[in-house]
Design a protein around this motif. Structure first.
Motif, PDB file in Angstrom:
ATOM      1  N   GLU A 140      -4.420   5.763   3.475  1.00 17.20           N
ATOM      2  CA  GLU A 140      -2.528   5.684   3.942  1.00 17.20           C
ATOM      3  C   GLU A 140      -2.873   7.549   2.834  1.00 17.20           C
ATOM      4  O   GLU A 140      -2.235   8.034   3.365  1.00 17.20           O
ATOM      5  CB  GLU A 140      -1.772   5.095   2.510  1.00 17.20           C
ATOM      6  CG  GLU A 140      -0.288   5.517   2.666  1.00 17.20           C
ATOM      7  CD  GLU A 140       0.483   5.272   3.556  1.00 17.20           C
ATOM      8  OE1 GLU A 140       1.832   5.857   3.728  1.00 17.20           O
ATOM      9  OE2 GLU A 140      -0.042   4.595   4.599  1.00 17.20           O
ATOM     10  N   MET A 141      -3.669   7.638   1.966  1.00 21.21           N
ATOM     11  CA  MET A 141      -3.285   9.333   1.997  1.00 21.21           C
ATOM     12  C   MET A 141      -3.681  10.166   2.277  1.00 21.21           C
ATOM     13  O   MET A 141      -3.396  10.915   2.627  1.00 21.21           O
ATOM     14  CB  MET A 141      -4.040   9.237   0.261  1.00 21.21           C
ATOM     15  CG  MET A 141      -3.614   8.136  -0.761  1.00 21.21           C
ATOM     16  SD  MET A 141      -2.048   8.184  -1.403  1.00 21.21           S
ATOM     17  CE  MET A 141      -3.266  10.062  -2.633  1.00 21.21           C
TER      18      MET A 141
ATOM     19  N   TRP B 204     -10.626  12.660  -7.024  1.00 26.90           N
ATOM     20  CA  TRP B 204     -11.443  10.612  -7.262  1.00 26.90           C
ATOM     21  C   TRP B 204     -12.280  11.158  -7.586  1.00 26.90           C
ATOM     22  O   TRP B 204     -13.162  11.188  -7.266  1.00 26.90           O
ATOM     23  CB  TRP B 204     -11.729  10.484  -5.572  1.00 26.90           C
ATOM     24  CG  TRP B 204      -9.722  10.447  -4.622  1.00 26.90           C
ATOM     25  CD1 TRP B 204      -9.167  11.656  -4.733  1.00 26.90           C
ATOM     26  CD2 TRP B 204      -9.211   9.279  -4.031  1.00 26.90           C
ATOM     27  NE1 TRP B 204      -8.244  10.737  -3.397  1.00 26.90           N
ATOM     28  CE2 TRP B 204      -7.837   9.556  -3.314  1.00 26.90           C
ATOM     29  CE3 TRP B 204      -9.203   8.079  -4.834  1.00 26.90           C
ATOM     30  CZ2 TRP B 204      -7.077   9.230  -2.469  1.00 26.90           C
ATOM     31  CZ3 TRP B 204      -7.842   7.711  -4.305  1.00 26.90           C
ATOM     32  CH2 TRP B 204      -6.859   7.632  -4.015  1.00 26.90           C
TER      33      TRP B 204
ATOM     34  N   ILE C 102       0.506  -1.224  -0.167  1.00 27.48           N
ATOM     35  CA  ILE C 102      -0.122  -0.419   0.275  1.00 27.48           C
ATOM     36  C   ILE C 102       1.395   1.094  -0.268  1.00 27.48           C
ATOM     37  O   ILE C 102       0.420   1.909  -0.982  1.00 27.48           O
ATOM     38  CB  ILE C 102      -0.604   0.551   1.499  1.00 27.48           C
ATOM     39  CG1 ILE C 102      -2.059  -1.509   1.341  1.00 27.48           C
ATOM     40  CG2 ILE C 102      -1.509   1.221   0.792  1.00 27.48           C
ATOM     41  CD1 ILE C 102      -3.044  -0.803  -0.242  1.00 27.48           C
ATOM     42  N   LYS C 103       1.965   0.913   0.619  1.00 28.28           N
ATOM     43  CA  LYS C 103       2.705   1.744   1.379  1.00 28.28           C
ATOM     44  C   LYS C 103       3.615   3.334  -0.261  1.00 28.28           C
ATOM     45  O   LYS C 103       3.537   4.007  -1.447  1.00 28.28           O
ATOM     46  CB  LYS C 103       3.840   2.540   2.385  1.00 28.28           C
ATOM     47  CG  LYS C 103       2.929   2.249   2.736  1.00 28.28           C
ATOM     48  CD  LYS C 103       4.355   1.872   4.721  1.00 28.28           C
ATOM     49  CE  LYS C 103       3.168   2.631   6.252  1.00 28.28           C
ATOM     50  NZ  LYS C 103       4.709   2.314   7.330  1.00 28.28           N
TER      51      LYS C 103
ATOM     52  N   ILE D  13       1.720   7.160  -6.673  1.00 24.48           N
ATOM     53  CA  ILE D  13       1.056   8.134  -6.904  1.00 24.48           C
ATOM     54  C   ILE D  13       1.075   9.988  -6.179  1.00 24.48           C
ATOM     55  O   ILE D  13       1.155  10.093  -7.253  1.00 24.48           O
ATOM     56  CB  ILE D  13      -0.496   7.570  -6.278  1.00 24.48           C
ATOM     57  CG1 ILE D  13      -1.208   6.318  -6.237  1.00 24.48           C
ATOM     58  CG2 ILE D  13      -1.263   8.615  -6.036  1.00 24.48           C
ATOM     59  CD1 ILE D  13      -2.398   5.954  -5.936  1.00 24.48           C
ATOM     60  N   GLU D  14       1.703   9.535  -4.780  1.00 21.50           N
ATOM     61  CA  GLU D  14       2.226  10.701  -4.649  1.00 21.50           C
ATOM     62  C   GLU D  14       3.266  11.220  -5.563  1.00 21.50           C
ATOM     63  O   GLU D  14       3.051  12.804  -5.847  1.00 21.50           O
ATOM     64  CB  GLU D  14       2.921  10.693  -2.954  1.00 21.50           C
ATOM     65  CG  GLU D  14       3.343  12.142  -2.595  1.00 21.50           C
ATOM     66  CD  GLU D  14       3.573  11.469  -0.907  1.00 21.50           C
ATOM     67  OE1 GLU D  14       3.651  13.004  -0.534  1.00 21.50           O
ATOM     68  OE2 GLU D  14       3.806  10.641  -0.413  1.00 21.50           O
TER      69      GLU D  14
ATOM     70  N   ALA E 255       0.912   4.369  -2.920  1.00 26.19           N
ATOM     71  CA  ALA E 255       0.866   5.592  -2.105  1.00 26.19           C
ATOM     72  C   ALA E 255       2.151   6.264  -3.087  1.00 26.19           C
ATOM     73  O   ALA E 255       1.826   7.794  -2.996  1.00 26.19           O
ATOM     74  CB  ALA E 255       1.006   5.987  -0.626  1.00 26.19           C
ATOM     75  N   ASP E 256       3.271   6.257  -2.583  1.00 29.59           N
ATOM     76  CA  ASP E 256       4.496   6.396  -3.190  1.00 29.59           C
ATOM     77  C   ASP E 256       4.280   7.533  -4.996  1.00 29.59           C
ATOM     78  O   ASP E 256       5.360   8.342  -5.690  1.00 29.59           O
ATOM     79  CB  ASP E 256       5.359   5.614  -3.189  1.00 29.59           C
ATOM     80  CG  ASP E 256       5.789   5.791  -0.839  1.00 29.59           C
ATOM     81  OD1 ASP E 256       5.951   6.761  -0.915  1.00 29.59           O
ATOM     82  OD2 ASP E 256       7.032   4.811  -0.928  1.00 29.59           O
TER      83      ASP E 256
ATOM     84  N   ARG F 131      -1.138  10.166   4.803  1.00 31.22           N
ATOM     85  CA  ARG F 131       0.488  11.512   4.047  1.00 31.22           C
ATOM     86  C   ARG F 131      -0.437  13.113   4.017  1.00 31.22           C
ATOM     87  O   ARG F 131       0.233  14.187   3.724  1.00 31.22           O
ATOM     88  CB  ARG F 131       0.583  11.225   2.791  1.00 31.22           C
ATOM     89  CG  ARG F 131       0.916   9.803   3.337  1.00 31.22           C
ATOM     90  CD  ARG F 131       2.241   8.831   2.125  1.00 31.22           C
ATOM     91  NE  ARG F 131       2.780   7.518   1.901  1.00 31.22           N
ATOM     92  CZ  ARG F 131       3.414   7.550   1.316  1.00 31.22           C
ATOM     93  NH1 ARG F 131       4.164   8.458   0.235  1.00 31.22           N
ATOM     94  NH2 ARG F 131       3.786   5.862   1.686  1.00 31.22           N
TER      95      ARG F 131
ATOM     96  N   LEU G 285      -5.808   1.857   0.524  1.00 28.66           N
ATOM     97  CA  LEU G 285      -5.285   3.083   0.190  1.00 28.66           C
ATOM     98  C   LEU G 285      -5.242   4.411   0.391  1.00 28.66           C
ATOM     99  O   LEU G 285      -5.102   5.243   0.890  1.00 28.66           O
ATOM    100  CB  LEU G 285      -5.772   2.788  -1.207  1.00 28.66           C
ATOM    101  CG  LEU G 285      -4.647   3.642  -2.320  1.00 28.66           C
ATOM    102  CD1 LEU G 285      -3.381   4.246  -2.197  1.00 28.66           C
ATOM    103  CD2 LEU G 285      -5.457   4.190  -3.697  1.00 28.66           C
TER     104      LEU G 285
END
Length: 940
Positions: A282-283, A293, A252-253, A259-260, A256-257, A286, A279
């Protein structure tokens, strides 16, 4: 396959005879039994089975309040039908409803009980056991929710043709009737949802997005269709990721990386609520708030994600929701649920405990809490007020999935009603027979459902299409934060009508949308900045087509909107402005009468006509004078007329070219010049022949009479006329617009055939060359006939002009082509007019003393003398050479005498004057010329 079914059925029957399916269920007996599959939990506890002991059934976790409401919708519909006097009278519907826990294994466990209880007899298993005693058959199943679960269930139910009507499975793969024979649904397929999502992205002019899909039969087909739609619209997907609720934390992280770090701001998610929840968490952790979305209907209104604590990240989400329906009386039904009253529904107890965060006295969970295996909760009585607690269960304002469940149950009931009321001879079965409601089998209900067509109590027409899908539309929602309590509000901002015409399917009210919860400005999610008007998108090597650089439009092209893929070419009569944002009309140019250059040329042409007319007037006025007579008056008149035509023909080249002017100007110029040069040629040749004839005879006078001269002029001109006729017939000139110059349209003449124009000018030049030859040969004739010298000069001017014309004609363009030809015509015409006639006009008007017969005869006699003298000297020289060659004798040479005399003596007695006399030599050659003044004029 038969052995496998035997094994599964036997295993299922041995396990479920006493438990009647999974332990926890909602069950009520009836004449006809309906099955139900609902996700009353979001998943199962992750537990590693090491198989050291007998595997235990996995535990379902995280109660789903919305799933319980869907179950209640099925029970409500069945009770409503049972209480109806018109629908299935005297027939009671029962139900068996199980929890799928949003998991395939749990769903198959429940489905196996349906199959085992009503299909053992079809497998001839009676010899082993009688498993169906006192257990009614399940003739249809309502469910399941998730597409992955429904796919597994449909594979099993389809083997026995047990109809399955799903209320929330939208995967487009389930429309394959060859594979899923008994599957039907009351929710639209994702085939339309993927198209709708692509339409929204195109509507907001995004071209750089992230796609995330659940790793199951719902997410993968949905995102696959979405990718295809994006390709058709030239929209790029930067990241394409799969997700699952069972992903490890590091997975998941890592997602997220990615996507970020992506420059794409729009995230399209085809997944269920449980799958997307990790997800989102996690977003939120952060605090990534600059993303938009786009939610599929599976999680657009999910209570797992639509939480107030997530709104800092999720506010502004655009989601697809099913069209809401209305179920009369359902609200009251939901509020009257109680553990003590609903003994037939075992799920009510867990629902009550999760709602009030308590334990009922006889609950197994209470015993576990006493043993310390779970967290402590207080006891509850079971009579608490359900309306005092806010849960998704009582969110009955927008009934979407619940309404689909309601429709599914009523569709089965209506199919049973059609079987009940069937008239023999009009049935759907062999020989138009009808099914017996008391001995009915599941496959007969499936047949009846495929032909279902009825109107419900709300006036809506209900039917399944050829793919067993029920038509429906999407409502587009936007996630807002409530100003009252900060909760999530699903604001309806548009709709998508999948059956409307292209271009009219999508409607969005932009004024209702709040991006990121507060902004009304559409976010930017493109790989490159928009190209301003006047530029276009240029390709960048090794980058997707959505990533580009802005390139300025070329001259003659324009773009009047942002982010143009190509620059549009200006029409032929237009040209782009300096910024290339629009086209303006080109300036139309031709050799105009009103421009200074055209005026100057027209003045010169008119001046030439005036001067020529003046010369004609002088010649007519002094037509009987010796010089006019000596220059052949008739041919001079024709020559002067032709010069007027030459000057006049140049005027046709001025003004806007029309088809008729284009066809007239070159023939007019060519014929006029040939007429002019042929006159000069005949004049010059006649004088040359007369003066070189030793003894002019009547034959010369006959052949060189006036008629023959005009005939020769006519023949020379006729050849040019025929050239023009052939030219105009085969390739006539015409006017056309020349767009070769960027900002100017030149209206010129297309000559039709350059070869024909070459013939026309070439023939004129050939005549001019012959004329030049004769004129050069006649340059030493008597003074009054020395117009041959001036003709020679005029022909030299003619050649210089037209030789210069050829490169100038082919190297110029537009109106200057006509100007060059006009200048050539005027220059050559003025050259001929000046050289041939100005000297004579000068003598006639200013030197009349030279315009006399004596001057003419003197010039003629002097020329004759010079010719005779040359001949005598030549003869004398030849005789001496011969004498010297015979012996060198010194005999004297004979003398010769040539005398031209008139009547009378050398001395004029009347006047007392001597006649003029000219003598040459010392007695060798003598020439005497004398004239009587009184007879000078009579000789002319």
């Amino acid at each position: 396959m038969r052995l496998l079914l035997y094994y599964l059925t036997l295993l299922g029957s041995s396990y479920v005879i006493s438990t009647y399916g999974p332990h926890q269920r909602a069950q009520m007996t009836g004449d006809i039994l309906l099955g139900g599959l609902f996700p009353l939990h979001f998943g199962i506890a992750s537990k590693d089975q090491d198989l050291a002991a007998r595997p235990e059934s996995t535990l379902c976790v995280r109660f789903n309040f919305r799933g319980f409401r869907w179950l209640q919708a099925m029970i409500f519909a069945i009770e409503e039908i049972n209480n109806s006097s018109t629908l299935l009278p005297n027939i009671t519907l029962g139900y068996r409803i199980f929890d799928t826990c949003n998991t395939v294994s749990k769903a198959l466990e429940a489905t196996l009980s349906f199959v085992a209880q009503n299909k053992i007899d079809s497998l001839s298993l009676d010899e082993f056991c009688n498993c169906t005693d006192h257990i009614p058959s399940t003739i249809a199943v309502v469910g399941a929710a998730g597409s992955a679960v429904s796919t597994a269930v449909a594979n099993l139910l389809g083997l026995f043709y047990i109809p399955q009507i799903s209320y929330a499975s939208s995967s487009r793969l389930l429309s394959n009737k060859n594979q899923y024979k008994s599957f039907m649904r009351t929710i639209p397929t994702d085939e339309y949802q993927a198209t709708a999502m692509a339409d929204i992205i195109e509507y907001f002019q995004w071209n750089w997005v992230i796609a995330v899909a659940s790793d199951d039969e719902y997410g993968r087909p949905g995102i696959e269709k979405f990718e295809k739609e994006m390709e058709e619209r030239d929209i790029c997907i930067h990241l394409n990721e799969l997700i699952s609720q069972y992903f490890e934390d590091h997975e998941i992280k890592a997602l997220a990386d990615r996507i970020e770090n992506s420059t794409a701001k729009v995230i399209v998610v085809f997944a269920s609520g449980p799958d997307v929840e990790p997800l989102i968490k996690e977003m939120v952790r952060r605090n990534i708030t600059d993303r938009i979305w786009l939610a599929s209907e599976a999680w657009a209104i999910s209570s797992l994600v639509a939480k107030p604590e997530y709104l800092d990240v999720m506010a502004g989400t655009i989601g697809f929701a099913l069209k809401a329906g209305r179920i009369p009386g359902f609200r009251e039904f939901l509020q009257h649920v109680q553990p003590k009253k609903d003994s037939h529904n075992e799920f009510v107890r867990e629902f009550w405990e999760e709602t009030f965060n308590c334990y009922l006295e006889d609950s197994p969970r209470f015993q576990e809490s006493e043993n310390g295996s779970t967290s402590f909760r207080p006891l509850c009585s079971g009579e608490e007020d359900i309306a005092s607690v806010e849960t998704p269960y009582l969110d009955y304002k927008h009934l979407r999935i619940s309404y689909n469940v309601y429709v599914a149950v009523y569709s089965i009931a209506q199919a049973l009603q059609d079987i009940l009321t069937c008239t023999p001879g009009r049935g759907l079965f062999a020989n138009n027979s009808c099914a017996d409601i008391k001995k009915m089998e599941a496959w007969q209900v499936l047949k009846q459902l495929r032909h279902l067509n009825y109107t419900n109590s709300m006036g809506e027409k209900m039917r399944f299409d050829e793919n067993s899908d029920m038509e429906a539309n999407y409502t587009i929602i936007n996630w807002h934060r409530s100003t009252e309590d900060g909760s999530v509000v699903f604001e309806e901002v548009g709709y998508y009508n999948m059956h409307a015409k292209r271009g009219a399917k999508l409607f969005i009210d932009r004024t209702k949308i709040l991006w990121n919860g507060y902004s009304t400005e559409v976010p930017f999610s493109n790989c490159s900045e928009d190209c301003e008007p006047g530029t276009r998108k240029g390709i960048i090597d090794s980058m997707p087509t959505c990533c580009f650089e802005c390139t300025e439009c070329s001259d003659g092209e324009y773009s009047n909107h942002k982010d143009a893929s190509v620059c549009a070419k200006c029409p032929n009569n237009s040209w782009s402005n300096g910024n290339h944002t629009f086209c303006f009309l080109k300036e139309v140019e031709f050799l105009s009468w009103t421009e200074p250059f055209g005026i100057a040329l027209a003045i010169c042409a008119v001046l030439g006509v005036v001067l020529t007319a003046f010369v004609i007037g002088v010649f007519v006025r002094f037509r009987n004078t010796p010089i006019v007579k000596a220059t052949n008056r008739e041919l001079s008149y024709v020559l002067l007329f032709s010069l007027i035509c030459c000057f006049s023909s140049s005027l046709i080249f001025i003004g806007e070219p029309q088809d008729w002017t284009c066809r007239l100007r070159q023939p007019a110029f060519g014929v006029s010049f040939v007429l002019c040069i042929s006159c000069i040629l005949v004049k010059t040749n006649r004088v040359l022949l007369v003066f070189e004839a030793k003894i002019p005879t009547s034959l010369h006078r006959k052949w060189w009479g006036l008629n023959l001269q005009f005939l020769l002029v006519f023949l020379c001109t006729f050849v040019q006329v025929m050239i023009c006729v052939v030219w105009l017939y085969n390739a006539p000139p015409s006017s056309y617009q020349n767009h070769d110059i960027d900002e100017i349209i030149f209206i010129t003449c297309n000559e039709g055939s350059v070869m024909a124009l070459g013939f026309l000018i070439g023939y004129t030049c050939i005549l001019a060359a012959i004329c030049f030859f004769f004129a050069f040969k006649s340059r030493k004739l008597p003074e009054n006939f020395t117009e041959a010298k001036f003709i020679t000069f005029s022909m030299l001017i003619f050649f210089i002009v037209w030789i210069s014309f050829i490169p100038a004609y082919f190297s110029t363009y537009g109106k200057f082509v006509s100007a060059v030809e006009v200048i050539a015509i005027l220059a050559s015409s003025f050259g001929m007019l000046a050289c041939i006639f100005f000297n004579k006009v000068y003598i006639i008007l200013f030197k009349p003393s030279r315009n006399t017969t004596e001057e003419v005869r003197c010039s003629t006699a002097a020329h004759a003398f010079k010719v005779a003298a040359k001949a005598t000297l030549k003869h004398s020289t030849t005789s001496r050479k011969k004498s010297g060659s015979l012996g060198g004798s010194s005999a004297s040479t004979p003398s010769s005498s040539i005398s031209v005399k008139t009547n009378g003596n050398d001395y004029d007695t009347a006047s007392g004057k001597h006649r003029p006399r000219v003598s040459f030599g010392s007695g060798t050659v003598t020439l005497s010329l004398s004239f009587e003044e009184s007879r000078r004029s009579s000789l002319m």
